[in-house]
Design a protein around this motif. Structure first.
Motif, PDB file in Angstrom:
ATOM      1  N   ARG A  31      45.155  56.832  37.360  1.00  0.00           N
ATOM      2  CA  ARG A  31      44.517  58.066  36.884  1.00  0.00           C
ATOM      3  C   ARG A  31      44.536  59.154  37.945  1.00  0.00           C
ATOM      4  N   MET A  32      44.294  58.745  39.189  1.00  0.00           N
ATOM      5  CA  MET A  32      44.290  59.737  40.259  1.00  0.00           C
ATOM      6  C   MET A  32      45.678  60.367  40.396  1.00  0.00           C
ATOM      7  N   ARG A  34      47.934  60.640  38.106  1.00  0.00           N
ATOM      8  CA  ARG A  34      48.173  61.517  36.950  1.00  0.00           C
ATOM      9  C   ARG A  34      47.487  62.865  37.150  1.00  0.00           C
ATOM     10  N   LYS A  35      46.298  62.796  37.746  1.00  0.00           N
ATOM     11  CA  LYS A  35      45.550  64.042  37.954  1.00  0.00           C
ATOM     12  C   LYS A  35      46.241  64.977  38.949  1.00  0.00           C
ATOM     13  N   LYS A  37      49.270  65.717  39.078  1.00  0.00           N
ATOM     14  CA  LYS A  37      50.399  66.388  38.416  1.00  0.00           C
ATOM     15  C   LYS A  37      51.674  66.346  39.257  1.00  0.00           C
ATOM     16  N   TYR A  42      57.297  56.644  36.074  1.00  0.00           N
ATOM     17  CA  TYR A  42      56.716  55.632  35.183  1.00  0.00           C
ATOM     18  C   TYR A  42      57.698  54.490  35.025  1.00  0.00           C
ATOM     19  N   PHE A  46      58.713  49.422  26.985  1.00  0.00           N
ATOM     20  CA  PHE A  46      57.989  49.693  25.760  1.00  0.00           C
ATOM     21  C   PHE A  46      56.718  50.483  26.021  1.00  0.00           C
ATOM     22  N   ASN A  47      55.882  49.963  26.884  1.00  0.00           N
ATOM     23  CA  ASN A  47      54.686  50.703  27.271  1.00  0.00           C
ATOM     24  C   ASN A  47      54.870  51.230  28.687  1.00  0.00           C
TER      25      ASN A  47
ATOM     26  N   GLU B 299      43.206  66.338  31.424  1.00  0.00           N
ATOM     27  CA  GLU B 299      43.542  66.795  32.769  1.00  0.00           C
ATOM     28  C   GLU B 299      42.448  66.484  33.776  1.00  0.00           C
ATOM     29  N   GLY B 302      42.409  62.267  33.982  1.00  0.00           N
ATOM     30  CA  GLY B 302      43.609  61.490  34.301  1.00  0.00           C
ATOM     31  C   GLY B 302      43.863  60.374  33.312  1.00  0.00           C
ATOM     32  N   TYR B 303      43.091  60.330  32.235  1.00  0.00           N
ATOM     33  CA  TYR B 303      43.269  59.270  31.247  1.00  0.00           C
ATOM     34  C   TYR B 303      44.681  59.268  30.679  1.00  0.00           C
ATOM     35  N   GLU B 304      45.193  58.064  30.432  1.00  0.00           N
ATOM     36  CA  GLU B 304      46.533  57.921  29.870  1.00  0.00           C
ATOM     37  C   GLU B 304      46.442  57.582  28.386  1.00  0.00           C
ATOM     38  N   ASN B 333      52.985  64.497  28.255  1.00  0.00           N
ATOM     39  CA  ASN B 333      52.173  64.078  29.385  1.00  0.00           C
ATOM     40  C   ASN B 333      51.903  62.574  29.428  1.00  0.00           C
ATOM     41  N   GLN B 334      52.728  61.810  28.738  1.00  0.00           N
ATOM     42  CA  GLN B 334      52.621  60.344  28.760  1.00  0.00           C
ATOM     43  C   GLN B 334      51.220  59.869  28.395  1.00  0.00           C
ATOM     44  N   ILE B 335      50.661  60.476  27.356  1.00  0.00           N
ATOM     45  CA  ILE B 335      49.339  60.044  26.895  1.00  0.00           C
ATOM     46  C   ILE B 335      49.528  59.371  25.547  1.00  0.00           C
ATOM     47  N   ARG B 359      52.597  54.333  20.003  1.00  0.00           N
ATOM     48  CA  ARG B 359      52.420  52.902  20.226  1.00  0.00           C
ATOM     49  C   ARG B 359      52.248  52.185  18.895  1.00  0.00           C
TER      50      ARG B 359
END
Lengths: 220, 618
Positions: A31-32, A34-35, A37, A42, A46-47, B299, B302-304, B333-335, B359
């Protein structure tokens, strides 16, 4: 063709973060990152998920002055920019030391140094005596079951000191894939042998201070 | 207690991250000159941290400079033992201050089985349990949440209830509290003033009288308290407060993702569903608001993963357009976006395709009843054809697992309806094998999940008795016997907690002593199978000389005064009665979008009630 670059960050894990387990750290850094930017890489498949890899897990409850984690980026980015972006999002109990390009592989880790602080000055002598013994037998859980091992040859180095009314034990122990000795094996014996059974009342804290390779060079 | 001792104790229990605080997004303020609010969720951290209502109110209160709102959860049994042994009072996660130091202690009450946890939180804080034993203004103990639409069973313990949606009323309450504290008002003086705020119910200002047959005779309001307390709602969802940031936990919780609420209320009016009535009228957020709030949340956290929240996602007016815009953002954004609460009848192929770009997991539908007759009785306006069409679509898209929700013990249910559940499952399974494009070598699975019907206040079925436990067990066995295929898996809920839920859902304030008795005999964490002890509860009813069957198994007369008549949720009782009459004849009612049924929610002059539609003459 995307150019993928490995990035290694060195950070301190302090305070309340000690209650965050190794598995949870994975999600936390995802998460950090991703924040920030930053152009994070990745995993394919699949996931898709953010790739993060920790050099050596840290037990729940321990602090650390030298944690190492790798991730990847897909666009060339200055290390200083990466440092800056990370500092913006990280909480105060995760202190970024620096971002580097990895020089060593995590399987090169050979030992780790721990500082164990007992909030009891009277333990100094008894710990010294204990560690001077020729053998330190204890039971260790392994993949094949519980077996008895001698800790003494595995204590690569130790020092016992008095410090501001506390007893501080420095331990250098084998770490990494082949043999990993958790300092809790030794603190358990200390609390049992040195504290006259009243071990519940003795508080102690463990801080990992550094990771080293075979040649005693700092892992980086 | 010294920090290092505390930390050592934390390390002796499971999941210490539940109690350590310091999560990303948690708010620390200076204590000086603040109204201190403890937002308590009477269940574990993992459950409480997943609840959107608490997240909204936490951020909302902390957006005020004069308030510091902190979080409190019920400790798990292991940590509770450690706390008691070491004399640690229950604390709020942010400041680690004990609850006694707070001005207001607020509980979010979502289900009846958490009542004992509320008492336990007070007890672990060394705060008297009974409202009348707490004589000073602070700490004031307040509560809100859907379960408080019938507040009576908890009337002995809670000083005041906020009925309906909290975003506005909680600010008015804080303002009054702040003023009253400054001018040294007594608790009584404060409560009399608070009762004048719309949506605030102060149970101590009402005296209950009972008939000889045990039913309620009347509630007599005192000191100028209103005869009925009107539910509060947020009229404009686009202008209403929504957090830009969540507290993001380090440890895993039940719903660990960004959540965007897309509308409140439900157009459907299923006759068993309390949420379908108490949240009326339907009020949507605009697409722009949904997009803006979703982005801000993703944003900052940071949750996916993100999920849209409402009672029935696919009923959103312009769902296709909204999803298109939202997926543009989430894909980039890969969410991964999840859409819970889809209805079978408007579950289009396009919608499945959109969800599956992200998914592909199992699909879940809720037909609720096994035959068309019973589905009409409960006003679940879907037919077999629509169910089959949706399953065909899903199988065609490569889904293998379908989960179907049903209820047992519904009013007017016959054994045929139960056998119908099994039949429906088998026909859906056959559909899979008829699909020529089915993946080779893979086996489908159908899960039939059945819960026990609980008659709830403010629903057309509130007048009905619950099935006895023996009857529910017989029905469960009949269902299991009727399922022939091994690819159909039947799961059911324990019927003994359902019995208690039925009692407390429709209970009155005389039940307070039963709750207290059970709690004093060790009842807590009653929604957890490993903690629930039915004997404690049955014994409590016996010792307090209260017949539980009176509450769960009695048919209620239309003319009876009900414990929740003191609350006005906008929907009229006459409407509920007419809906129950239609149920008897298996007649359905059109949804709010098709036709207004004149339920009474128009009194709020907002949302769907203002749309132009034909008005029903019935």
């Amino acid at each position: 063709m995307v150019e993928i670059t490995d990035i290694r960050i060195i950070y301190k894990k302090l305070g309340k973060m000690k209650f965050v387990s190794h598995l949870d750290m994975n999600r936390f850094f995802t998460r950090m990152l991703r924040k920030t930017k930053l152009p994070i890489w990745y995993t394919e498949g699949f996931n898709k998920r953010v790739y993060v890899n920790f050099a050596l897990p840290l037990s729940l409850g321990y602090e650390s002055l030298y944690e190492v984690m790798d991730f990847r980026i897909t666009q060339n980015t200055e290390l200083s920019v990466i440092e800056e972006k990370l500092k913006e999002v990280l909480p105060e109990s995760i202190v970024l030391i620096k971002a580097v390009y990895p020089k060593m592989k995590s399987k090169e880790i050979a030992s780790a140094v721990y500082n164990i602080k007992f909030y009891d000055v009277n333990l100094t002598e008894s710990i010294k005596k204990l560690l001077e013994q020729e053998q330190l037998l204890t039971l260790k859980k392994t993949k094949k079951g519980i077996k008895e091992i001698d800790l003494k040859p595995n204590i690569l180095k130790y020092e016992v000191n008095k410090e501001n009314g506390n007893t501080v034990l420095m331990l250098k122990l084998p770490a990494g894939n082949t043999l990993n000795i958790n300092p809790s094996l030794i603190t358990d014996i200390i609390l049992k042998e040195c504290a006259d059974g009243s071990n519940n009342d003795i508080c102690y804290s463990v801080t990992r201070t550094v990771l080293l390779n075979e040649k005693d060079e700092v892992f980086i | 207690m010294e920090e290092r001792k505390f930390e050592q104790l934390l390390l002796s229990v499971q999941k210490p991250g539940r109690y350590s605080g310091g999560e990303d997004g948690s708010i620390i303020k200076d204590k000086e000159n603040k109204i201190r609010f403890a937002m308590c969720f009477p269940d574990t951290y993992e459950i409480g941290m997943s609840h959107l209502g608490v997240k909204i109110l936490y951020s909302l209160l902390n957006s005020r400079e004069d308030v510091w709102c902190e979080r409190v959860y019920a400790p798990w049994i292991d940590f509770e033992e450690v706390m008691i042994k070491n004399n640690i009072p229950l604390f709020a996660l942010e400041s680690r201050d004990e609850l006694k130091k707070f001005d207001i202690i607020g509980f979010s009450i979502l289900y009846e089985m958490c009542f004992t946890n509320i008492l336990n939180i007070l007890k672990l804080s060394n705060i008297p349990l009974l409202s009348k034993e707490r004589t000073s203004l602070s700490p004031l103990v307040v509560a809100g949440g859907p379960c408080t639409c019938n507040s009576e069973p908890m009337a002995d313990f809670i000083d005041l209830f906020m009925i309906g949606e909290g975003e506005e009323v909680i600010n008015e309450l804080i303002d009054l509290y702040k003023e009253s504290k400054k001018s040294n008002l007594s608790k009584e003086e404060f409560l009399i003033k608070a009762a004048k705020i719309e949506g605030i119910y102060v149970p101590s200002l009402y005296e209950a009288e009972y008939n000889e047959n045990g039913t309620v005779k009347r509630y007599i309001p005192k000191n100028g308290a209103p005869k009925t307390v009107k539910k509060r709602i947020i009229k404009n969802m686009d202008e209403s407060y929504y957090p830009k940031k969540f507290v993001v936990p380090y440890t895993e919780i039940v719903h660990d993702r960004a959540v965007e609420e897309i509308f409140r209320g439900c157009i459907r009016g299923c006759r068993f569903c309390q949420a379908g009535f108490i949240y009326r009228p339907v009020r949507e957020k605009s697409i722009d608001t949904v997009l803006e709030q979703s982005k801000a949340l993703c944003e900052s956290t940071g949750y996916e993963e993100m999920s849209l929240l409402s009672l029935s996602t696919s009923d959103y007016s312009n769902i296709e357009c909204m999803l298109e815009k939202l997926l543009e953002y989430t894909d980039k954004n890969q969410i991964s976006l999840s859409l819970p609460s889809l209805r079978i009848d408007n579950f289009s192929k396009e919608l499945v395709e959109k969800v599956s770009t992200v998914r592909k997991t199992g699909l879940t539908f809720a037909p609720e009843a096994g035959t068309q007759r019973l589905r009409n009785v409960i006003n679940k306006n879907i037919n077999e054809e629509e169910i089959f069409k949706a399953c065909k679509t899903a199988f065609g898209q490569g889904y293998l697992n379908v989960k179907l929700y049903f209820m047992l013990g519904l009013p007017f249910e016959t054994d045929e309806d139960i056998i119908g559940i099994a039949k429906l499952g088998e026909e859906i399974l056959n559909l899979y094998y008829k699909n020529e494009n089915r993946p080779k070598g893979k086996s489908p699975s159908i899960t039939i999940s059945v819960s026990c019907f609980i008659p709830k206040p403010f629903t057309p079925f509130q007048f009905h008795p619950q099935n006895t436990e023996a009857e529910l067990i017989r029905k469960q066995e009949l269902l299991v016997k009727s399922v022939k295929s091994k690819k159909i898996n039947v799961k059911w809920h324990d019927s003994s907690t359902s019995f208690l839920e039925a009692i407390f859902a429709k209970g009155d304030r005389r039940l307070g002593k039963v709750i207290l008795n059970a709690f004093n005999h060790g009842a807590k964490m009653d929604s957890w199978g490993e903690c629930f002890n039915k004997e404690i509860w049955l014994n409590a009813f016996k010792e307090e000389n209260i017949n539980p069957d009176f509450y769960a198994y009695r048919e209620i007369d239309y003319n009876e005064v009900l414990p929740w008549d003191v609350i006005d949720i906008g929907v009229k009782k006459e409407f509920l009665i007419s809906e129950n009459e239609k149920a008897k004849q298996a007649l359905t009612t059109k949804n709010c979008k098709e036709k207004c049924s004149d339920c009474g929610a128009l009194c709020y002059k907002s949302g769907i009630c203002l749309n132009k539609r034909t008005k029903s003459n019935t």
